[in-house]
Design an enzyme around this catalytic site. Sequence first.
Site, PDB file in Angstrom:
ATOM      1  N   SER A   8      -8.706 -52.836 -31.192  1.00  0.00           N
ATOM      2  CA  SER A   8      -8.970 -54.032 -31.996  1.00  0.00           C
ATOM      3  C   SER A   8      -8.292 -55.267 -31.428  1.00  0.00           C
ATOM      4  CB  SER A   8      -8.527 -53.819 -33.446  1.00  0.00           C
ATOM      5  OG  SER A   8      -7.146 -53.489 -33.506  1.00  0.00           O
ATOM      6  N   ARG A  56     -23.529 -70.677 -33.975  1.00  0.00           N
ATOM      7  CA  ARG A  56     -24.381 -69.491 -34.095  1.00  0.00           C
ATOM      8  C   ARG A  56     -24.017 -68.631 -35.303  1.00  0.00           C
ATOM      9  NH1 ARG A  56     -21.012 -68.268 -29.749  1.00  0.00           N
ATOM     10  NH2 ARG A  56     -19.706 -66.409 -30.033  1.00  0.00           N
ATOM     11  N   SER A  57     -22.847 -68.883 -35.894  1.00  0.00           N
ATOM     12  CA  SER A  57     -22.428 -68.115 -37.070  1.00  0.00           C
ATOM     13  C   SER A  57     -22.642 -68.869 -38.383  1.00  0.00           C
ATOM     14  CB  SER A  57     -20.944 -67.738 -36.956  1.00  0.00           C
ATOM     15  OG  SER A  57     -20.731 -66.855 -35.882  1.00  0.00           O
ATOM     16  N   ASN A  93     -12.320 -60.341 -36.226  1.00  0.00           N
ATOM     17  CA  ASN A  93     -11.394 -59.394 -36.843  1.00  0.00           C
ATOM     18  C   ASN A  93     -10.202 -60.085 -37.482  1.00  0.00           C
ATOM     19  OD1 ASN A  93     -12.787 -57.055 -36.187  1.00  0.00           O
ATOM     20  ND2 ASN A  93     -11.685 -56.712 -34.272  1.00  0.00           N
ATOM     21  N   VAL A  94      -9.546 -60.966 -36.716  1.00  0.00           N
ATOM     22  CA  VAL A  94      -8.335 -61.612 -37.210  1.00  0.00           C
ATOM     23  C   VAL A  94      -8.678 -62.657 -38.261  1.00  0.00           C
ATOM     24  CG1 VAL A  94      -6.340 -63.018 -36.562  1.00  0.00           C
ATOM     25  CG2 VAL A  94      -7.067 -61.133 -35.082  1.00  0.00           C
ATOM     26  N   HIS A 100      -0.704 -51.068 -33.135  1.00  0.00           N
ATOM     27  CA  HIS A 100      -0.043 -51.027 -31.833  1.00  0.00           C
ATOM     28  C   HIS A 100       1.270 -50.263 -31.958  1.00  0.00           C
ATOM     29  CE1 HIS A 100      -3.012 -53.636 -30.325  1.00  0.00           C
ATOM     30  NE2 HIS A 100      -2.315 -54.726 -30.081  1.00  0.00           N
ATOM     31  N   CYS A 103       0.312 -60.278 -30.126  1.00  0.00           N
ATOM     32  CA  CYS A 103       0.454 -59.188 -31.110  1.00  0.00           C
ATOM     33  C   CYS A 103       1.571 -58.229 -30.750  1.00  0.00           C
ATOM     34  CB  CYS A 103      -0.874 -58.450 -31.270  1.00  0.00           C
ATOM     35  SG  CYS A 103      -1.638 -57.959 -29.710  1.00  0.00           S
ATOM     36  N   ARG A 157       1.423 -71.292 -26.598  1.00  0.00           N
ATOM     37  CA  ARG A 157       2.664 -70.561 -26.821  1.00  0.00           C
ATOM     38  C   ARG A 157       3.831 -71.022 -25.967  1.00  0.00           C
ATOM     39  NH1 ARG A 157      -0.333 -64.756 -26.885  1.00  0.00           N
ATOM     40  NH2 ARG A 157      -1.291 -64.939 -28.957  1.00  0.00           N
TER      41      ARG A 157
END
Length: 340
Positions: free
Chosen positions: A160, A39-40, A13-14, A242, A130, A99
């Site tokens: 998500s 695999r992708s 998604n990101v 969010h 997020c 982080r």
Amino acid sequence: MGYRVAVVGATGNVGREMLNILHERQFPVTEVIALASKRSVGREVSFGDKTLKVKALEDFNFTGMDFALFSAGGTVSAKFAPIAAAQGCIVIDNSSHYRMDPDVPLIVPEVNPQDAAGYTRKNIIANPNCSTAQLVVALKPLHDAAVIKRVVVSTYQSTSGAGNEAMDELFTQTKGIYVNDTPTPSKFTKQIAFNVIPHIDVFMDDRYTKEEWKMMVETKKIIDSAIKLTATCVRVPTFVGHAESVNIEFENELTADRAREILRESPGIMVVDNPEENGYVTPVECVGDYATFISRIRDDATIENGINLWCVSDNLRKGAALNTVQIAELVGREYLKKAA
């Protein structure tokens, strides 16, 4: 002049949103490489009107690349980000792995752009959680005006944020309930359709979840270590966006009216606050937008210097992909001296 950019986790998604935003913002590139697991390999992803074929991260040499935008999870970042950094590529990592590393800056460009200079220590910059990203965009100008003493935040986080499988689970359960299928939780601990779950990430020894802990420690690192923050993070049955209910106590006087004025003039923020005309923003309305939306700004009559507000943002954008690209723009503009 342009940059050579690798997007790691390009099929997620990101990762897909990073490619969209690089194109939308006309980030100056000479080459974009889509990377994912073996695999992708061979899958196709879009970059503007171009189609990119995914390459294997495991076999990729980052030498000559300017930026690697990572969004493939902490395990992948722990293994491959140092490799990319050692090969001269600036890593901007969307996972939680780096982080709280004191040698890795944690950056939201509207909030602490000056800290990005520290990227040279490890050639890595961390992207915040997020829910933290949108929160600190709202908090920083208010902190500058009146010094924040304490924050109490409750989040309403879309599926998500937990990935494609989580969104699929919401869709499948919702559809199934209408035909009397019994919901079977898989990605989540409880039924997510027509429900809310006060549990994001793992529980820690103090009974807070790790998501709640992230908000506490990341806000301190990004804005001010003296800020006290407590959070309750809740997963809700929405797909993207969010929302946060935020109570803020200040050291100095700050009225809701003055806070509204400050926020209207602050970078990255759109104030929509007209309750008489239903003037507030909900998650479904923020999808696809760059802004952090602030609504329902009001005085808290229970404390001397306090306000409440409602904060909404697209978690795949400001909460992840947009912030990552903004960091690349900042580093390019201030430190690499190419036209970003």
